[in-house]
Design a protein around this motif. Structure first.
Motif, mmCIF file in Angstrom:
data_model
loop_
_atom_site.group_PDB
_atom_site.id
_atom_site.type_symbol
_atom_site.label_atom_id
_atom_site.label_comp_id
_atom_site.label_asym_id
_atom_site.label_seq_id
_atom_site.Cartn_x
_atom_site.Cartn_y
_atom_site.Cartn_z
ATOM 1 N N LEU A 275 0.968 -1.213 0.010
ATOM 2 C CA LEU A 275 -0.130 -0.223 0.021
ATOM 3 C C LEU A 275 0.901 1.151 0.136
ATOM 4 O O LEU A 275 0.687 1.974 0.800
ATOM 5 C CB LEU A 275 -1.091 -0.064 1.227
ATOM 6 N N PRO A 276 1.779 1.548 -1.017
ATOM 7 C CA PRO A 276 2.417 2.527 -0.988
ATOM 8 C C PRO A 276 1.395 3.637 -1.279
ATOM 9 O O PRO A 276 0.515 3.680 -2.164
ATOM 10 C CB PRO A 276 3.446 2.568 -2.153
ATOM 11 N N GLU A 277 1.806 5.020 -0.660
ATOM 12 C CA GLU A 277 0.902 6.126 -1.015
ATOM 13 C C GLU A 277 0.417 6.691 -2.353
ATOM 14 O O GLU A 277 -0.546 6.824 -2.613
ATOM 15 C CB GLU A 277 1.503 7.465 0.009
ATOM 16 N N ILE A 278 1.561 6.543 -3.274
ATOM 17 C CA ILE A 278 1.362 7.179 -4.547
ATOM 18 C C ILE A 278 0.281 6.218 -5.357
ATOM 19 O O ILE A 278 -0.437 6.609 -5.919
ATOM 20 C CB ILE A 278 2.739 7.282 -5.319
ATOM 21 N N VAL A 279 0.569 4.852 -5.008
ATOM 22 C CA VAL A 279 -0.280 3.663 -5.571
ATOM 23 C C VAL A 279 -1.625 3.620 -5.174
ATOM 24 O O VAL A 279 -2.607 3.645 -5.913
ATOM 25 C CB VAL A 279 0.125 2.591 -5.775
ATOM 26 N N VAL A 280 -2.016 4.107 -3.778
ATOM 27 C CA VAL A 280 -3.218 4.297 -3.343
ATOM 28 C C VAL A 280 -4.072 5.238 -3.906
ATOM 29 O O VAL A 280 -5.126 5.358 -4.298
ATOM 30 C CB VAL A 280 -3.065 4.091 -1.847
ATOM 31 N N GLY A 281 -3.177 6.476 -4.172
ATOM 32 C CA GLY A 281 -3.685 7.758 -4.535
ATOM 33 C C GLY A 281 -4.080 7.416 -6.223
ATOM 34 O O GLY A 281 -5.296 7.990 -6.561
ATOM 35 N N LEU A 282 -3.347 6.564 -6.995
ATOM 36 C CA LEU A 282 -3.521 6.501 -8.248
ATOM 37 C C LEU A 282 -5.057 5.513 -8.300
ATOM 38 O O LEU A 282 -5.972 5.495 -9.124
ATOM 39 C CB LEU A 282 -2.651 5.651 -8.900
ATOM 40 N N HIS A 283 -5.156 4.508 -7.339
ATOM 41 C CA HIS A 283 -6.454 3.735 -6.920
ATOM 42 C C HIS A 283 -7.453 4.522 -6.952
ATOM 43 O O HIS A 283 -8.702 4.289 -7.347
ATOM 44 C CB HIS A 283 -5.997 2.697 -5.880
ATOM 45 N N MET A 284 -7.423 5.478 -5.920
ATOM 46 C CA MET A 284 -8.652 6.554 -5.938
ATOM 47 C C MET A 284 -9.029 7.103 -7.049
ATOM 48 O O MET A 284 -10.192 7.194 -7.379
ATOM 49 C CB MET A 284 -8.371 7.458 -4.578
ATOM 50 N N LEU A 285 -8.009 7.666 -7.951
ATOM 51 C CA LEU A 285 -8.299 8.208 -9.294
ATOM 52 C C LEU A 285 -9.055 7.226 -9.912
ATOM 53 O O LEU A 285 -10.028 7.343 -10.648
ATOM 54 C CB LEU A 285 -7.360 8.673 -9.663
ATOM 55 N N GLY A 286 -8.443 6.082 -10.075
ATOM 56 C CA GLY A 286 -9.215 5.017 -10.853
ATOM 57 C C GLY A 286 -10.376 4.744 -10.727
ATOM 58 O O GLY A 286 -11.409 4.200 -11.261
ATOM 59 N N SER A 287 -10.778 4.885 -9.118
ATOM 60 C CA SER A 287 -12.137 4.583 -8.645
ATOM 61 C C SER A 287 -13.214 5.313 -9.277
ATOM 62 O O SER A 287 -14.422 4.904 -9.706
ATOM 63 C CB SER A 287 -12.285 4.331 -7.281
ATOM 64 N N THR A 288 -12.822 6.653 -9.417
ATOM 65 C CA THR A 288 -13.540 7.672 -10.034
ATOM 66 C C THR A 288 -13.826 7.418 -11.386
ATOM 67 O O THR A 288 -15.004 7.891 -11.987
ATOM 68 C CB THR A 288 -13.247 9.164 -9.710
#
Length: 331
Positions: A275-288
């Motif tokens: 769960l690195p922060e940058i990848v989690v952030g990309l996952h949030m973008l992907g969810s939208t």
């Protein structure tokens, strides 16, 4: 005594925006809603959730962050200020929709719905801070933002079509399959907020209460729903091909599959990399982007007639520029 005109009526008498301008203003609200989700995630992932210790001020004695608060205070305060930008974009859409002739009350109502969701979520965000990032309230905060994104996508779609009664462009069972996909994706989003509430990114460096569930078990449930969404998406794409649905509808379904594939890759990377922060952030973008794609598929399976224009010789709908902008925003 003469009737007093409200400001929106005065603007409508002196400015007539084009249909394309209204559509682009609607698309701008979608883009801003996505940005709000991503920056809100940045606040959590940088442990800046309590960068401002209170609300509506940043500290009990200061409206803005102080030097002693460091970068966390700036990040949290910057996210708060972005709400004003969001309100300005929504305000532009409301004004443009109101000034456009002929007047479309449904479109302006959608704009006002966005505004009131933002206002309510701003207050809710303040409560989140005052309660020390209660994970249940944080989850609701994200879901309210998802509701804003939903209304923004609906506004964008309605800005491109007429006001006739909606008519199915495919067989009703196929339409029902699309709405089942919407429900499943919505459930996936809700479970995703629970995963966040049990996971390691609490939003602040100090001890923050977490949802008392096993993180790995909740994550597995989330993955199970991912498979449900993938299965429904693939089934819908094959169904659209089988019934020879319009090319635009089949294209939106294919775009959805692309978004899901990309989101799946990001999800597995974040899980197996800790769960690195940058990848989690990309996952949030992907969810939208997945949620936008799901809504677009469902909305593409009905039509409401051509958009009414002042000049009968002008094309009723010119959606190509909007499609190009949306494609660029999703990259």
């Amino acid at each position: 005594m003469p009737n007093t005109l409200n400001p929106l009526e005065l603007i409508a008498r002196h400015w007539q925006p084009s249909a394309r301008f209204v559509r682009r203003a609607a698309l701008a609200t979608v883009v801003m809603a996505v940005i709000i989700v991503v920056t809100g995630g940045a606040v959590r992932l940088t442990e800046s959730g309590l960068g401002c210790s209170t609300w509506p001020k940043c500290t009990p004695d200061s409206l803005t962050p102080t030097a002693a608060m460091g970068i966390n205070g700036l990040i949290e305060f910057g996210n708060r200020m972005l709400t004003y930008v969001l309100c300005a974009v929504i305000g532009l859409f409301i004004i443009a929709a109101r000034a456009r002739a002929p007047r479309r009350r449904a479109l302006t109502r959608l704009g006002w719905a966005q505004f009131w969701i933002v206002m309510g979520n701003a207050v809710w965000g303040g409560i989140v801070v005052l309660t020390g990032l209660n994970p249940y309230l944080v989850a609701a905060h994200f879901l309210l933002t998802s509701a804003l994104l939903t209304v923004a996508v609906l506004s964008w779609q309605r800005a491109k079509e007429g006001d006739e009664e909606p008519r199915d462009v495919v067989a009703r069972p196929v339409r029902q399959l699309s709405w089942l996909l919407v429900v499943a994706t919505g459930a996936l989003t809700v479970i995703g907020t629970v995963v966040t509430g049990t996971g390691p990114h609490a939003g602040d460096a100090h001890k923050v209460h977490r949802i008392p569930l096993n993180w790995q078990e909740v994550t597995q449930l989330h993955v199970d729903f991912v498979y449900v969404v993938v299965g429904l998406s693939v089934a819908l794409w094959f169904a659209l091909r089988a019934v020879k649905a319009p090319a635009a509808a089949r294209r939106t379904a294919l775009e959805l599959l692309g978004c899901i594939a990309l989101q799946g890759v990001i999800g597995y990377v974040q899980y197996f990399s800790g769960l690195p922060e940058i990848v989690v952030g990309l996952h949030m973008l992907g969810s939208t982007l997945v949620w936008i794609a799901v809504l677009r598929v469902a909305l593409a399976l009905r039509e409401r007639g051509p958009l009414q224009v002042d000049d009968p010789a002008a094309p009723a709908v010119d959606a190509a520029p909007d499609a190009q902008l949306a494609s660029a925003a999703s990259r």
